[in-house]
Every structure is written in structure tokens, then in C-alpha cells.
Design a protein around this motif. Structure first.
Motif, short mmCIF file in Angstrom:
data_model
loop_
_atom_site.label_atom_id
_atom_site.label_comp_id
_atom_site.label_asym_id
_atom_site.label_seq_id
_atom_site.Cartn_x
_atom_site.Cartn_y
_atom_site.Cartn_z
N GLN A 1 0.82 -1.21 0.00
CA GLN A 1 0.00 0.00 0.00
C GLN A 1 0.86 1.26 0.00
O GLN A 1 0.53 2.24 -0.67
N VAL A 2 1.95 1.25 0.75
CA VAL A 2 2.85 2.41 0.77
C VAL A 2 3.47 2.61 -0.61
O VAL A 2 3.57 3.74 -1.11
N VAL A 3 3.90 1.53 -1.25
CA VAL A 3 4.49 1.63 -2.59
C VAL A 3 3.46 2.16 -3.59
O VAL A 3 3.77 3.01 -4.44
N VAL A 4 2.24 1.67 -3.51
CA VAL A 4 1.17 2.15 -4.41
C VAL A 4 0.96 3.64 -4.20
O VAL A 4 0.81 4.41 -5.16
N ALA A 5 0.95 4.08 -2.94
CA ALA A 5 0.75 5.51 -2.66
C ALA A 5 1.88 6.35 -3.24
O ALA A 5 1.66 7.43 -3.78
N VAL A 6 3.12 5.84 -3.15
CA VAL A 6 4.26 6.58 -3.72
C VAL A 6 4.12 6.68 -5.23
O VAL A 6 4.30 7.75 -5.83
N LEU A 7 3.78 5.57 -5.88
CA LEU A 7 3.61 5.58 -7.34
C LEU A 7 2.49 6.53 -7.75
O LEU A 7 2.55 7.14 -8.83
N ALA A 8 1.46 6.64 -6.91
CA ALA A 8 0.34 7.54 -7.21
C ALA A 8 0.62 8.97 -6.76
O ALA A 8 -0.24 9.84 -6.91
N ARG A 9 1.82 9.19 -6.21
CA ARG A 9 2.24 10.51 -5.72
C ARG A 9 1.29 11.06 -4.66
O ARG A 9 0.92 12.24 -4.67
N GLY A 10 0.86 10.17 -3.74
CA GLY A 10 -0.07 10.56 -2.69
C GLY A 10 0.56 10.51 -1.32
O GLY A 10 1.60 9.89 -1.10
N PRO B 1 9.83 15.13 -6.23
CA PRO B 1 8.48 14.87 -5.71
C PRO B 1 8.38 15.30 -4.25
O PRO B 1 9.39 15.57 -3.60
N PHE B 2 7.15 15.35 -3.74
CA PHE B 2 6.92 15.74 -2.36
C PHE B 2 5.88 14.80 -1.75
O PHE B 2 4.78 14.66 -2.27
N PHE B 3 6.27 14.14 -0.65
CA PHE B 3 5.36 13.22 0.03
C PHE B 3 5.33 13.55 1.52
O PHE B 3 6.37 13.86 2.12
N VAL B 4 4.16 13.45 2.10
CA VAL B 4 4.01 13.50 3.56
C VAL B 4 3.56 12.13 4.02
O VAL B 4 2.53 11.61 3.56
N LEU B 5 4.34 11.52 4.90
CA LEU B 5 3.95 10.28 5.56
C LEU B 5 3.76 10.61 7.03
O LEU B 5 4.72 11.01 7.71
N ALA B 6 2.54 10.51 7.50
CA ALA B 6 2.22 10.88 8.87
C ALA B 6 1.88 9.63 9.68
O ALA B 6 1.38 8.65 9.14
N LEU C 1 16.53 3.28 -6.61
CA LEU C 1 16.05 4.17 -7.68
C LEU C 1 16.67 5.55 -7.49
O LEU C 1 16.84 6.00 -6.35
N ASP C 2 16.98 6.21 -8.59
CA ASP C 2 17.43 7.60 -8.52
C ASP C 2 16.31 8.51 -8.99
O ASP C 2 15.20 8.05 -9.31
N GLY C 3 16.57 9.80 -9.04
CA GLY C 3 15.55 10.76 -9.45
C GLY C 3 14.97 10.49 -10.83
O GLY C 3 13.74 10.39 -10.98
N PRO C 4 15.80 10.33 -11.86
CA PRO C 4 15.25 10.03 -13.19
C PRO C 4 14.47 8.72 -13.24
O PRO C 4 13.45 8.63 -13.93
N GLY C 5 14.95 7.71 -12.51
CA GLY C 5 14.24 6.44 -12.49
C GLY C 5 12.86 6.57 -11.87
O GLY C 5 11.88 5.97 -12.35
N LEU C 6 12.77 7.38 -10.81
CA LEU C 6 11.47 7.60 -10.16
C LEU C 6 10.55 8.39 -11.08
O LEU C 6 9.34 8.09 -11.17
N GLU C 7 11.08 9.36 -11.79
CA GLU C 7 10.26 10.12 -12.74
C GLU C 7 9.73 9.22 -13.84
O GLU C 7 8.59 9.38 -14.30
N ARG C 8 10.55 8.27 -14.31
CA ARG C 8 10.07 7.34 -15.33
C ARG C 8 8.92 6.49 -14.80
O ARG C 8 7.97 6.19 -15.53
N LEU C 9 9.01 6.10 -13.54
CA LEU C 9 7.91 5.33 -12.94
C LEU C 9 6.64 6.16 -12.87
O LEU C 9 5.54 5.68 -13.17
N PHE C 10 6.77 7.42 -12.46
CA PHE C 10 5.60 8.30 -12.40
C PHE C 10 4.97 8.44 -13.79
O PHE C 10 3.73 8.40 -13.93
#
Length: 332
Positions: free
Chosen positions: A38-47, A151-156, A210-219
């Protein structure tokens, strides 16, 4: 113009990258594959994610591990009653000797991954400092608006049982979290593995996967996952049926829900469905992806009526009844 569908090679590359991320997180969160997914899905969804569970279950370590694996700038904010909005967003200070001037000093929000630890321990005024950041990815201080990193994520995190001296999150803030994830307790087998593999409970050392470009490709790949019309219609009917005033609302919703989910819930469900489909190696969203994502999307967006507490009915119970009542394809 619709985006070009993902090729099998692009899907496979994304699946392999996500698998490396999950493997690293599973080393930190032992025997919690559902939480990790679920955490990975949220990251991919940029949530943003609200992690709810008892102390000591590894919520903080999970957030720190995620930052290490993604090589993202990480900041941790320990929310306390005396925390002020400026402590989070940053503030102006006087600098200089001969010529004094106000200079803005960035707060801990200016990081790609921000851990808001025990978020419900700060006052509503401080909590509200996160509203603009979580929605618009920017902060405004003394009329000056500054963008946050991408990217910007808040995990609370918050403790669901220790409520003395806490301030419940307002509905507007809860609505900005893509998921609320319940972190369950672990069993004896997991505790044995923890005791025998970690000295003083220290988590394993992790290297970035993953690096920055790799994460952007996933997004970019997630954005290109196709959302078929019938699936989008199913999402719309699910969210509509959370409103007890709608004719389509099933009996448990009419009886136990005071206010239903907002349109932001539909957007969250579509984004989570795309991310989950890609994680499973599919270039399009299926009904099962929506059903899998719906509980974590809706469980913090429904405001229950007083009758629900009297009959010990939870939001999870209502969401389960909703998913059973609303068909994937409309009945004639």
C-alpha cells in the motif's frame, strides 16, 4: 489526446523497479507485505499516507527506509503541542551586521519526503500549515509563496488508542491523504526473526534502488496506465453511493454515514488503481484494482453518524458493505 499505451517492455521494466523497492521495504517491515504494498502504491500515485498503529510497529523506520531506497531528501518532524506553523514551513529572520534584512529560512517541509510523526499531537493551527503543502505542493509565508521540492510526500503517523492530549485531524486534512493504512501487530514468528537478526532492533543498512530520473520514469509510466470507461464509471458510482442522500446509497450508508466522500476520493481511487495495475504488471486498470484500493481510500473519508458508534460499526464495515452492494457493471 490520449497517452500512448505502455509497451510490454515498459511494463516489465516498471515491475522490476517496483519489486526492488518492495524487497528493500520488506527487509525493514518484517511480515507486513500488505502494508508495504500500500505504501508503494501511494508513492507511485504521488499521494500522502497516514499510518495508524500502536507504537513500536516500525512505522517510522518504514518511512526512513523509503527515503533511503529512493535517495530522497528526508526530514522528520516530531509533532508536539508547542510546535508552531513557522517551525514547519520556515520563517523570516533578521540577518546581517551593518545592513539588517529579513531572510527566509526554510523549514523541514522543504524536503521530498517528510515524516510527520504523531501528527495529531500538535494544535489545529499547526496542523493547518500542512494543508497548502499537501495539496498545492507549496507554502506561503507572509504573502510569499514558495514551491516545495518535486516529488513531495508526507507520511504521517498517529497512535489510534492514545487520545489524551491529542487533536483529531480535521476532515479537510484527512481528505488530503491518499491512503490511511492500518499497521497491524506482529506475531511470535516475526518477533523471533526480529530478535535473532537485529542487534538492539537496528534495521538493516539499505542502498538506493532508484534515482531521481528512475522515479520520474515510474511516475510517467503510472500516468500512462489506461483507465477504461467502465472502470471509471464504477469509481464514480462507488463514490456517489457514499453519500447517504443519493438513491444509489446502500442501506448501511444511509443508516450509518453522515457525510460521504468528496470528488478527491474518486481522483485518489483512479490514481491508486493505476499504480496498483502497474505494480501487478498490467497496462490498464481493472475492477479488481479499484476494489483493492477502495478501503484505504475511503476509510478516512466517511464521517459516520452517532448510530454507528452505538452499534460498533466501523468505516471498514461500511466500505465492505458498499463494495458488495455496488455492481461493477450497472444493472439494467
Amino acid at each position: 489526446m490520449a497517452a500512448e499505451l505502455l509497451s510490454p517492455g515498459e511494463v516489465q521494466g516498471a515491475v522490476e523497479a517496483v519489486a526492488r523497492l518492495q524487497e528493500g521495504l520488506n527487509q525493514v517491515m518484517l511480515d507486513q507485505p500488505a502494508v508495504v504494498e500500500q505504501v508503494v502504491v501511494a508513492v507511485l500515485a504521488r499521494g500522502h499516507v497516514l499510518l495508524e498503529g500502536l507504537p513500536g510497529l516500525g512505522k517510522t523506520e518504514l518511512c526512513k527506509a523509503l527515503a533511503r531506497l529512493l535517495a530522497l531528501p528526508f526530514r522528520r518532524i516530531q509533532f508536539t503541542p508547542d510546535l508552531l506553523p513557522g517551525d514547519i514551513t520556515g520563517t523570516y529572520v533578521l540577518e546581517g551586521e551593518s545592513h539588517r534584512e529579513l531572510v527566509f529560512r526554510e523549514g523541514p517541509l522543504f524536503a521530498s519526503l517528510v515524516l510527520a510523526d504523531e501528527i495529531n499531537r500538535s494544535s489545529p493551527k499547526t496542523q493547518s500549515a500542512l494543508l497548502e503543502a499537501m495539496q498545492e505542493r507549496r507554502v506561503t509565508v507572509l504573502g510569499q509563496t514558495r514551491p516545495l521540492p518535486e516529488p513531495f510526500f508526507v507520511l504521517a503517523t498517529q497512535n489510534p488508542i492514545e487520545l489524551e492530549g491529542t487533536y483529531p485531524l480535521p476532515e479537510a486534512q484527512l481528505d488530503r491523504f491518499l491512503f490511511r493504512i492500518q499497521v497491524p501487530s506482529v506475531g511470535a514468528k516475526t518477533l523471533r526473526a526480529l530478535l535473532t537478526t537485529r542487534v538492539r532492533g537496528a534495521p538493516p543498512e539499505l542502498s538506493p534502488v532508484l534515482d531521481g530520473p528512475g522515479l520520474e520514469r515510474l511516475f510517467a509510466a503510472v500516468d500512462r496506465v489506461h483507465l477504461p470507461g467502465p472502470v471509471a464509471d464504477f469509481i464514480g458510482r462507488l463514490v456517489e453511493a457514499t453519500d447517504p442522500r443519493q438513491p444509489s446509497a446502500p442501506e448501511p450508508v444511509r443508516r450509518f454515514v453522515r457525510y460521504g466522500a468528496s470528488p478527491r476520493a474518486a481522483l485518489a481511487m483512479a490514481a491508486a488503481g493505476r499504480a496498483l495495475a502497474l505494480l501487478k504488471g498490467r497496462p490498464n486498470v481493472g475492477f479488481d484494482d479499484v476494489v483493492a484500493a477502495a478501503p484505504a481510500v475511503l476509510n478516512h473519508r466517511l464521517v459516520l453518524a452517532y448510530e454507528a458508534s452505538l452499534e460498533k460499526v466501523s468505516t471498514q464495515d461500511v466500505v465492505s458493505a458498499l463494495l458488495q452492494a455496488i455492481p461493477e457493471v450497472p444493472r439494467d
